[in-house]
Every structure is written in structure tokens, then in C-alpha cells.
Design a protein around this motif. Structure first.
Motif, PDB file in Angstrom:
ATOM      1  N   ILE A  45       0.815  -1.224   0.000  1.00 30.72           N
ATOM      2  CA  ILE A  45       0.000   0.000   0.000  1.00 30.72           C
ATOM      3  C   ILE A  45       0.849   1.274   0.000  1.00 30.72           C
ATOM      4  CG2 ILE A  45      -1.768   1.312   1.255  1.00 30.72           C
ATOM      5  CD1 ILE A  45      -2.787  -1.493   2.252  1.00 30.72           C
ATOM      6  N   HIS A  46       1.783   1.391   0.910  1.00 31.83           N
ATOM      7  CA  HIS A  46       2.596   2.608   0.979  1.00 31.83           C
ATOM      8  C   HIS A  46       3.455   2.800  -0.273  1.00 31.83           C
ATOM      9  CE1 HIS A  46       5.908   5.271   2.415  1.00 31.83           C
ATOM     10  NE2 HIS A  46       4.873   5.950   2.857  1.00 31.83           N
ATOM     11  N   PRO A  47       4.186   1.768  -0.721  1.00 32.14           N
ATOM     12  CA  PRO A  47       4.951   1.937  -1.974  1.00 32.14           C
ATOM     13  C   PRO A  47       4.091   2.297  -3.179  1.00 32.14           C
ATOM     14  CG  PRO A  47       5.694  -0.017  -0.828  1.00 32.14           C
ATOM     15  CD  PRO A  47       4.489   0.487  -0.088  1.00 32.14           C
ATOM     16  N   LEU A  48       2.937   1.636  -3.287  1.00 28.15           N
ATOM     17  CA  LEU A  48       2.036   1.926  -4.395  1.00 28.15           C
ATOM     18  C   LEU A  48       1.534   3.365  -4.346  1.00 28.15           C
ATOM     19  CD1 LEU A  48       0.615   0.315  -6.781  1.00 28.15           C
ATOM     20  CD2 LEU A  48      -1.320   0.114  -5.221  1.00 28.15           C
ATOM     21  N   THR A  51       4.656   5.884  -4.996  1.00 29.86           N
ATOM     22  CA  THR A  51       5.285   5.853  -6.324  1.00 29.86           C
ATOM     23  C   THR A  51       4.303   5.986  -7.476  1.00 29.86           C
ATOM     24  OG1 THR A  51       5.177   3.435  -6.480  1.00 29.86           O
ATOM     25  CG2 THR A  51       7.179   4.401  -5.521  1.00 29.86           C
ATOM     26  N   LEU A  52       3.038   5.656  -7.258  1.00 25.71           N
ATOM     27  CA  LEU A  52       2.084   5.680  -8.367  1.00 25.71           C
ATOM     28  C   LEU A  52       0.883   6.595  -8.117  1.00 25.71           C
ATOM     29  CD1 LEU A  52       1.355   4.376 -11.188  1.00 25.71           C
ATOM     30  CD2 LEU A  52       0.006   2.750  -9.864  1.00 25.71           C
ATOM     31  N   ILE A  53       0.108   6.308  -7.087  1.00 23.52           N
ATOM     32  CA  ILE A  53      -1.167   7.007  -6.879  1.00 23.52           C
ATOM     33  C   ILE A  53      -0.968   8.498  -6.604  1.00 23.52           C
ATOM     34  CG2 ILE A  53      -3.246   7.124  -5.452  1.00 23.52           C
ATOM     35  CD1 ILE A  53      -2.857   4.006  -5.080  1.00 23.52           C
ATOM     36  N   HIS A  54      -0.126   8.851  -5.673  1.00 21.85           N
ATOM     37  CA  HIS A  54       0.063  10.267  -5.345  1.00 21.85           C
ATOM     38  C   HIS A  54       0.680  11.043  -6.511  1.00 21.85           C
ATOM     39  CE1 HIS A  54       1.930  13.814  -3.359  1.00 21.85           C
ATOM     40  NE2 HIS A  54       0.734  13.860  -2.803  1.00 21.85           N
ATOM     41  N   PRO A  55       1.750  10.555  -7.126  1.00 21.53           N
ATOM     42  CA  PRO A  55       2.283  11.278  -8.294  1.00 21.53           C
ATOM     43  C   PRO A  55       1.275  11.419  -9.434  1.00 21.53           C
ATOM     44  CG  PRO A  55       3.892   9.702  -7.526  1.00 21.53           C
ATOM     45  CD  PRO A  55       2.631   9.454  -6.737  1.00 21.53           C
ATOM     46  N   LEU A  56       0.529  10.351  -9.688  1.00 16.44           N
ATOM     47  CA  LEU A  56      -0.475  10.397 -10.747  1.00 16.44           C
ATOM     48  C   LEU A  56      -1.563  11.418 -10.433  1.00 16.44           C
ATOM     49  CD1 LEU A  56      -1.161   8.784 -13.432  1.00 16.44           C
ATOM     50  CD2 LEU A  56      -2.709   7.463 -12.003  1.00 16.44           C
ATOM     51  N   PHE A  57      -1.976  11.439  -9.194  1.00 14.73           N
ATOM     52  CA  PHE A  57      -3.017  12.380  -8.806  1.00 14.73           C
ATOM     53  C   PHE A  57      -2.521  13.824  -8.887  1.00 14.73           C
ATOM     54  CE2 PHE A  57      -5.407  14.967  -5.850  1.00 14.73           C
ATOM     55  CZ  PHE A  57      -6.715  14.671  -6.196  1.00 14.73           C
ATOM     56  N   THR A  58      -1.334  14.080  -8.351  1.00 11.78           N
ATOM     57  CA  THR A  58      -0.850  15.468  -8.295  1.00 11.78           C
ATOM     58  C   THR A  58      -0.440  16.000  -9.659  1.00 11.78           C
ATOM     59  OG1 THR A  58       1.372  14.715  -7.734  1.00 11.78           O
ATOM     60  CG2 THR A  58      -0.084  15.310  -5.903  1.00 11.78           C
ATOM     61  N   THR A  59       0.020  15.133 -10.550  1.00 17.32           N
ATOM     62  CA  THR A  59       0.484  15.619 -11.850  1.00 17.32           C
ATOM     63  C   THR A  59      -0.542  15.482 -12.963  1.00 17.32           C
ATOM     64  OG1 THR A  59       1.462  13.491 -12.462  1.00 17.32           O
ATOM     65  CG2 THR A  59       2.891  15.084 -11.304  1.00 17.32           C
ATOM     66  N   LEU A  60      -1.485  14.559 -12.828  1.00 15.81           N
ATOM     67  CA  LEU A  60      -2.431  14.335 -13.919  1.00 15.81           C
ATOM     68  C   LEU A  60      -3.892  14.499 -13.507  1.00 15.81           C
ATOM     69  CD1 LEU A  60      -2.727  13.389 -16.951  1.00 15.81           C
ATOM     70  CD2 LEU A  60      -3.025  11.105 -16.010  1.00 15.81           C
ATOM     71  N   THR A  61      -4.357  13.681 -12.580  1.00 12.55           N
ATOM     72  CA  THR A  61      -5.780  13.644 -12.245  1.00 12.55           C
ATOM     73  C   THR A  61      -6.299  14.976 -11.704  1.00 12.55           C
ATOM     74  OG1 THR A  61      -5.436  11.328 -11.664  1.00 12.55           O
ATOM     75  CG2 THR A  61      -7.527  12.289 -11.062  1.00 12.55           C
ATOM     76  N   HIS A  62      -5.645  15.529 -10.726  1.00 12.58           N
ATOM     77  CA  HIS A  62      -6.128  16.768 -10.127  1.00 12.58           C
ATOM     78  C   HIS A  62      -6.071  17.941 -11.106  1.00 12.58           C
ATOM     79  CE1 HIS A  62      -6.006  20.337  -7.429  1.00 12.58           C
ATOM     80  NE2 HIS A  62      -7.008  19.708  -6.903  1.00 12.58           N
TER      81      HIS A  62
END
Length: 107
Positions: A45-48, A51-62
Motif C-alpha cells: 500500500i505505501h509503496p504503491l 510511487t504511483l497514486i500520489h504522483p499520478l493524482f498530483t500531476t495528472l488527475t487533479h
């Protein structure tokens, strides 16, 4: 102490702890945490997330949501739906389908 704390401890807190809280913790909560929850969190959970969910959210989704999806929805899709599509469906398309088209194919 003798009128409040000691009676409260001896009649409520200590019995509750020794018969319920401590057994529950030692037999269920601690084993579950050490064998399942903590390993799952630290290895998956923490690595995912980092490395994936937070960067994806901050750079793309949001950014995509705030600059495109939300403005598009609030200025075009929602007004179009509430003023045209929904009224058209409820007053024309649905009645026409339920009274004419559907019976035509089911009978």
C-alpha cells in the motif's frame, strides 16, 4: 482517590481490561496487525501510493479535473442535462418508449 479512582479502577477498568481488552488485543488485534496489516501496508500500500497514486493524482488527475472536467461539467454538461436531456427524456422519450415502442416488440 479512595472514593472515586480506586473503586472505579477495581470495579470497572481492571476487570474490563483483564477480561476483554487484553485478551482481544493479544489474540486478535496484535497478531492480525503484525502478520497481515503491517506487512501489507509496508510492502504494497505505501509503496504503491508514494510511487504511483500520489504522483499520478498530483500531476495528472487533479490538474485535469480542475482545469477541464469540472469546468466542462459545470458550464456545459450539467446545464445541458438539466435543461434539455432530462426534460426531453421524461416528457417524450420515456413515455413514447413505454407506451408505443416497447409494447410493439413485446406483444
Amino acid at each position: 482517590f479512595t472514593t472515586l479512582i480506586h473503586p472505579l479502577f477495581t470495579t470497572l477498568i481492571h476487570p474490563l481490561f483483564t477480561t476483554l481488552i487484553h485478551p482481544l488485543f493479544t489474540t486478535l488485534i496484535h497478531p492480525l496487525f503484525t502478520t497481515l496489516i503491517h506487512p501489507l501496508f509496508t510492502t504494497l500500500i505505501h509503496p504503491l501510493f508514494t510511487t504511483l497514486i500520489h504522483p499520478l493524482f498530483t500531476t495528472l488527475t487533479h490538474p485535469l479535473f480542475t482545469t477541464l472536467i469540472h469546468p466542462l461539467f459545470t458550464t456545459l454538461i450539467h446545464p445541458l442535462f438539466t435543461t434539455l436531456i432530462h426534460p426531453l427524456f421524461t416528457t417524450l422519450i420515456h413515455p413514447l418508449f413505454t407506451t408505443l415502442i416497447h409494447p410493439l416488440f413485446t406483444t
